[in-house]
Design an enzyme around this catalytic site. Structure first.
Site, short mmCIF file in Angstrom:
data_model
loop_
_atom_site.label_atom_id
_atom_site.label_comp_id
_atom_site.label_asym_id
_atom_site.label_seq_id
_atom_site.Cartn_x
_atom_site.Cartn_y
_atom_site.Cartn_z
N LEU A 9 41.10 44.06 44.54
CA LEU A 9 40.18 44.77 45.44
C LEU A 9 39.07 43.81 45.79
O LEU A 9 38.65 42.99 44.97
CB LEU A 9 39.59 46.00 44.74
CG LEU A 9 40.51 47.20 44.55
CD1 LEU A 9 39.80 48.28 43.77
CD2 LEU A 9 40.98 47.75 45.90
N TYR B 116 29.14 46.30 48.41
CA TYR B 116 28.32 45.51 49.32
C TYR B 116 28.08 46.28 50.60
O TYR B 116 29.03 46.84 51.18
CB TYR B 116 28.98 44.17 49.64
CG TYR B 116 29.07 43.25 48.45
CD1 TYR B 116 28.01 42.41 48.12
CD2 TYR B 116 30.20 43.24 47.65
CE1 TYR B 116 28.08 41.57 47.03
CE2 TYR B 116 30.28 42.40 46.55
CZ TYR B 116 29.21 41.57 46.24
OH TYR B 116 29.29 40.75 45.16
N GLU C 3 38.67 42.44 40.70
CA GLU C 3 37.79 42.34 41.84
C GLU C 3 37.67 40.87 42.25
O GLU C 3 37.40 40.02 41.40
CB GLU C 3 36.40 42.88 41.50
CG GLU C 3 35.42 42.70 42.63
CD GLU C 3 33.98 42.97 42.23
OE1 GLU C 3 33.72 43.25 41.06
OE2 GLU C 3 33.13 42.87 43.13
N ILE C 4 37.85 40.61 43.52
CA ILE C 4 37.63 39.25 44.01
C ILE C 4 36.19 39.18 44.48
O ILE C 4 35.76 39.96 45.34
CB ILE C 4 38.63 38.92 45.11
CG1 ILE C 4 39.99 38.77 44.46
CG2 ILE C 4 38.23 37.63 45.83
CD1 ILE C 4 41.10 38.54 45.38
N VAL C 5 35.44 38.29 43.89
CA VAL C 5 33.99 38.28 44.08
C VAL C 5 33.58 37.26 45.15
O VAL C 5 32.93 37.62 46.12
CB VAL C 5 33.27 38.01 42.76
CG1 VAL C 5 31.77 38.09 42.94
CG2 VAL C 5 33.72 39.01 41.69
N CYS D 63 35.11 33.77 47.44
CA CYS D 63 36.30 33.01 47.77
C CYS D 63 35.89 32.02 48.85
O CYS D 63 35.41 32.43 49.90
CB CYS D 63 37.38 33.95 48.28
SG CYS D 63 38.80 33.12 48.94
#
Lengths: 805, 281
Positions: A578, A612, A542-544, A546
């Site tokens: 994701l 989110y 998971e990209i939290v 950036c």
């Protein structure tokens, strides 16, 4: 083992040897040596020192047996009884004058020891039946121990002194136990890194110069050999000098390498009891990285000051080619993605073929006087009292990605497509586009407008202006202070660039040990990063967060960051990203290859990924065969090659056809095969029809349609079609419109899995529009909305590949 | 057609420039010789330990020649600078003409929109290549050099870069980087603004070593282009440049920081102008 008393006693005996042993600690002083050819070759004190040691050994080995035993007795424990702790016979009549060794009578075996009172015979009883050969070996060690003892006293650098002392103790122990010296502790055993420096440099020559004419290539081979030879005899700077110069935290790693070098390479040069290795054969890139800048400067300086001593033909070689050679090598040493350090580096076969390794290694004589192995070791005592065993297992701050370049090279060789362009032709074309002059020319800071988005960032990384590190907090071990500082920096960048995220939330995740962050560092400060959480069991990350700090944006850093993250994940075997992207981030993620079409099954990420409100889930699938950080560069090269190939083809087919005019006459589309000359140029029909094939996977179609519908519903002109038309608002609506449809109904139909084919979905969408046009006047607000919405969804349909473009 | 003639003209100028540079070198070696003479004379005087009238006259002569040489070299260099300016203005003319005609050169293929990164590089290049004003001794820097504003009656020429105050979509007023298309002719779709809303950007860099008065001083309120954007924001000068190629270091007004200002950021001389309004908002 080495109590002060034991050390004190050999001192007077050693005095006569002092002159020849000075060099043991400091290779720079060639002066003061009284014996033999010691001073004849000032440029090679290493050798002369070695000669002095072996001379001394020969001398000792020529002693009569009794004298040999006396010498060994000094280093042998007393065996009179179990209680005697004396570990070396001490002469009760120490010689007072120097130079008496040869003349002096050997002490008799009955002579009592000054320290324990037992006879010399008690100390050497174990040597009675030992072969002369072994005695000589032990005597060699005795000479080396004596030399080391002097070195310990002469050396000023604390770190070096420690090593000398350690080896001194080690050799003493070996004489006592008649064993072979083995350096223990956590230094590891050689080779310490693979590929070694020698291999790397040879690869470099192949990589960079294999296209040159044989003569020039040979020059480069010679230069490389000379460089390697120099390195093998070069004296490295001490860890304290290194610390002062570099101010980086990798000084611990350097200290370990320095210690290894002392133990395995440098000291054994004149101390043959210890096994010797060549620096360039046991060390690899990491050592070269830490010493290259300094060594290069010293080397070039040395050559400059001694240029008059060089042979004329060597002079041009060294003064003109060597600096350039070293600069090019530097790029490969510090460049992130240099292929020369790959364990399985192979050069794609070119017409030049392999560079002959059979060329004779340049003998020390042939570069006479050129390399100097001296270095002023004016060191300052400082810091650390760390023993030999420290510092190896220190966690490395950030893992640096190594590019699987070998993989791409291999693949290129493996996959041969039928009817593909022959490799020879490609190589030939490659030659024309790789202009060696361009490589050496001045670097242009002004990039063309067509440069790839990440070109600047890539260059900056290569030049060391920016760095990338994967870092994270840890609760089990104490984090390095620098890493904590970076984490704080990241938290600041994120909270500043993502003002809608609560600061506490950002802090919590950045410092959470399960989350990691790829940090972008410029001038030692964090200017951007990607915070992510890996779910190895679920096969995705998971990209939290950036972000890149605002004044460093639009420089390609974001793209380069994401490419590094991709390569990091390929290395760790995770191939899906994701992320929930907010409306401003969607554009960025699209450019990085993310799409709203989610291929990971929901069951795999549901409950794992943070959800989110109001954000769009996006996914990026990674291809492990793509070297992402180099991708745009590779594509650029491929384009150049193809352009050249087309030019060649054009010069072969001389026929020129008049251009097509049908489009001017209003024709929208013509079949490709009807273009005159296209078949003659090698075009073959077929292979294209796969694109329009119906999507087989119902889940996939469902996801695409769901995304599409969500986007249509959020379109600003979708408001009239959100819900079924209310009879109260348009009483006659249901009389005129026979098949009413609206976006809410469509959502329900989608949920109920009604849209099993895209055709059904598109038909309903189209009906929304036609119904509106049928009921409302064409210039009404509703029809205007319908027009824009229609355009929008056809664009989206094309984009998602549901209809042909 | 016009483009071709510009090309030949530029080539012509480049040849002239080339010759000028060669001449500079000649001139330089000549003065070198003279300077060496002066030095030697001084040394000889030192050893003889007296200043005879002979040496006095000799030195005076030598210094006069040296001065003349230096002036000659200086004038050639100025001439060369003028040539560079002419070439630049020709290139600029050509660019404007090409834009008007909607023609693209081969080097940059038609793109509907320029990528933002490319635009930013262009802006940086433009700031970097902004000529440095080199005045004659005693001459004070002209308007539009460094911090010196344009004269009150100045009308921006087409192609001039300016800071322009425009209304954004949300109604807020903003200072943006703009290029003047024309003056007092209304053009379609482009902004037409009153002259009050325009601040021309400097056309020369001021040299901090020779003309420090033409630079904004510390804590001066300015409008500065925020790095990597095309918008001007209010900022305080943190440190003025020290050398000709240096940038200003400025503190942008930014409420997201605790003290109301951003950390120091670098902005080129080209993109720092005086802030006209001082009203509080």
């Amino acid at each position: 083992m080495a109590d002060p008393a034991a050390q004190a006693s050999p001192q007077p005996r050693l005095q006569q040897n002092q002159a020849s042993m000075t060099a043991g600690s400091n290779a720079s002083s060639g002066s003061g040596s009284g014996s033999g050819s010691g001073n004849s070759d000032p440029a090679r004190p290493g050798l002369s020192q070695q000669q002095r040691a072996s001379q001394k050994k020969a001398q000792v080995r020529a002693f009569p047996r009794a004298k040999k035993l006396e010498k060994l007795g000094v280093f042998s424990a007393c065996k009179a009884n179990d209680t005697c702790k004396c570990n070396g016979w001490k002469n009760p009549h120490p010689p007072t004058a120097t130079r008496l060794d040869l003349q002096q009578q050997a002490a008799s075996l009955s002579e009592p020891c000054r320290s324990c009172g037992h006879a010399l015979a008690e100390h050497v009883s174990h040597l009675e039946n030992v072969s002369e050969e072994e005695i000589n070996r032990l005597l060699g060690m005795v000479v080396d121990v004596e030399n080391l003892f002097m070195s310990v006293h002469k050396e000023e650098d604390t770190d070096t002194k420690q090593v000398y002392f350690y080896l001194f103790k080690l050799l003493r122990k070996c004489i006592l136990q008649m064993s072979k010296p083995v350096v223990e502790g956590s230094l590891g055993s050689p080779p310490f890194e693979k590929p070694n420096i020698e291999q790397g440099v040879l690869n470099f020559v192949q990589y960079k110069f294999s296209h040159l004419a044989p003569k020039e290539r040979q020059t480069m081979v010679e230069l490389s050999k000379m460089f390697l030879l120099c390195l093998n005899y070069w004296k490295l700077e001490t860890p304290s000098q290194f610390r002062q110069r570099s101010q980086k935290d990798d000084s611990t790693a350097y200290k370990v390498n320095y210690t290894r070098w002392l133990c395995y390479c440098h000291i054994p040069q004149c101390n043959d009891s210890l096994p010797r290795c060549e620096t360039t054969q046991v060390f690899g890139r990491s050592l070269l990285k830490s010493i290259f800048t300094v060594t290069r400067r010293q080397l070039l300086e040395k050559f400059r000051t001694e240029k008059d001593k060089l042979l004329p033909e060597k002079r041009t070689l060294i003064l003109t080619h060597f600096p350039k050679f070293l600069s090019m090598l530097e790029e490969e040493i510090y460049g992130e993605n240099s292929p020369i350090w790959d364990a399985d580096f192979t050069m794609p076969a070119s017409e030049g073929g392999q560079i002959g390794h059979q060329t004779a290694v340049i003998s020390p004589a042939s570069v006479s006087g050129t390399p100097s192995f001296t270095k002023n070791s004016s060191s300052t005592c400082s810091l650390g009292s760390a023993s030999l065993d420290t510092g190896v297992s220190e966690p490395m701050p950030g893992e640096k990605r190594r590019l699987p370049e070998a993989l791409t090279l291999e693949d290129a060789k493996r996959i041969r497509v039928m009817g593909d362009i022959p490799m020879e032709l490609v190589n030939e074309v490659m030659m024309t586009i790789t202009d060696p002059a361009a490589m050496l020319g001045p670097e242009t800071s002004l990039l063309s407008a067509n440069a790839a988005r990440d070109e600047t960032a890539r260059l900056e990384e290569r030049r060391g202006i920016i760095e990338f590190h994967v870092i994270g907090n840890s609760l089990s071990q104490k984090s390095n202070k620098r890493i904590l500082m970076w984490l704080v920096g990241l938290q600041n960048v994120f909270s500043h660039q993502l003002p809608r995220m609560p600061k506490e939330y950002i802090t919590r995740l950045v410092f959470d040990p399960k989350h990691k962050t790829l940090a972008l560092i410029k001038d030692g400060r964090v200017i951007g990063g990607i915070c992510f959480r890996m779910f190895p069991t679920q096969g995705f990350t998971e990209i939290v967060f950036c972000a890149v700090t605002s004044n460093e944006q639009v420089k390609g850093y974001g793209t380069h960051l994401m490419n590094h993250l991709k390569e990091y994940h390929i290395k760790h075997g995770i191939l899906y990203f994701l992320t929930y992207a907010d409306e401003y981030a969607i554009g960025y993620f699209k450019k990085q290859g993310f799409s709203k079409d989610i291929k990971v099954p929901k069951s795999r990420y549901l409950g794992y990924i943070k959800d989110y409100e109001g954000a769009t889930l996006m996914e990026c699938e990674l291809n492990p065969r793509i070297p992402y950080t180099e991708l745009s560069h590779i594509i650029k090269r491929q384009k150049e090659i193809i352009k050249k190939l087309i030019e060649r083809k054009q010069s072969q087919i001389r026929k020129v056809y008049p251009g097509l005019t049908c489009f001017k006459e209003g024709v929208r589309q013509i079949p490709v095969e009807s273009i005159p000359g296209i078949r003659e140029a090698g075009w073959k029909p077929g292979g294209r029809d796969k694109c329009s094939k119906e999507l087989k996977d119902p889940d996939l179609l469902y996801n695409i349609l769901k995304n599409l519908l969500a986007q249509i519903k959020t379109h600003p002109d979708a408001w009239p079609f959100m819900e079924p038309v209310k009879k109260a608002e348009a009483p006659d609506y249901y009389e005129i419109i026979r098949f009413p449809i609206d976006l809410k109904t469509m959502t329900e139909r989608l949920k109920n899995r009604y849209y099993v084919t895209k055709k059904l979905f598109i038909a309903d969408l189209q009906r929304v529009i036609t119904n509106c046009r049928e009921y409302n006047p064409p210039d009404s607000e509703y029809c205007k909305c319908a027009n824009t919405l229609e355009k929008f969804f056809y664009f989206k349909l094309k984009e998602s590949g549901l209809i042909d473009k | 057609m016009a483009l071709v003639s510009t090309d030949t003209k530029i080539a012509e100028y480049l040849t002239e420039l080339h010759q000028l540079i060669k001449q500079t070198q000649e001139e330089r070696s000549r003065s070198e010789h003279n300077l060496l003479n002066i030095q030697k004379t001084h040394e000889r005087m030192q050893t003889e330990n007296k200043t005879s009238p002979y040496y006095r006259t000799k030195l005076r002569g030598l210094y006069t020649t040296a001065k003349a040489d230096a002036e000659a070299e200086c004038s050639i260099l100025r001439h060369a600078l003028d040539k560079i300016a002419e070439i630049k203005s020709l290139l600029e003319e050509r660019r404007i003409a090409a834009k008007m005609a909607g023609v693209y050169s081969d080097s940059d293929p038609p793109r509907k929109t320029m990528r933002r990164g490319v635009l930013m590089t262009l802006l940086q290049q433009s700031a970097m290549t902004l000529p440095l004003w080199i005045g004659k001794p005693g001459e004070s820097p002209p308007p539009l050099c460094g911090a010196i504003p344009a004269s009150s009656d100045y009308v921006a020429k087409p192609g001039d870069k300016v800071a322009a105050r425009v209304k954004a979509v949300d109604g807020d007023e903003q200072w943006i980087l703009a290029e003047v298309v024309s003056y007092s002719h209304s053009t379609n779709k482009r902004h037409t603004l009153s002259r009050r809303r325009i601040i021309p950007l400097p056309q020369w860099k001021a040299n901090p070593e020779t003309d420090p008065e033409a630079l904004f001083s510390k804590d001066h309120l300015v409008l500065a282009l925020y790095p990597q954007t095309t918008c001007f924001y209010r900022a305080l000068i943190h440190t003025p440049p020290h050398r000709p190629q240096d940038d200003y270091s400025v503190l942008f007004e930014d409420t997201s920081y605790a003290d109301g200002y951003s950390p120091p950021l670098n902005v080129a001389q080209r993109y720092v102008v005086a802030c006209k309004e001082n009203k509080k908002k």
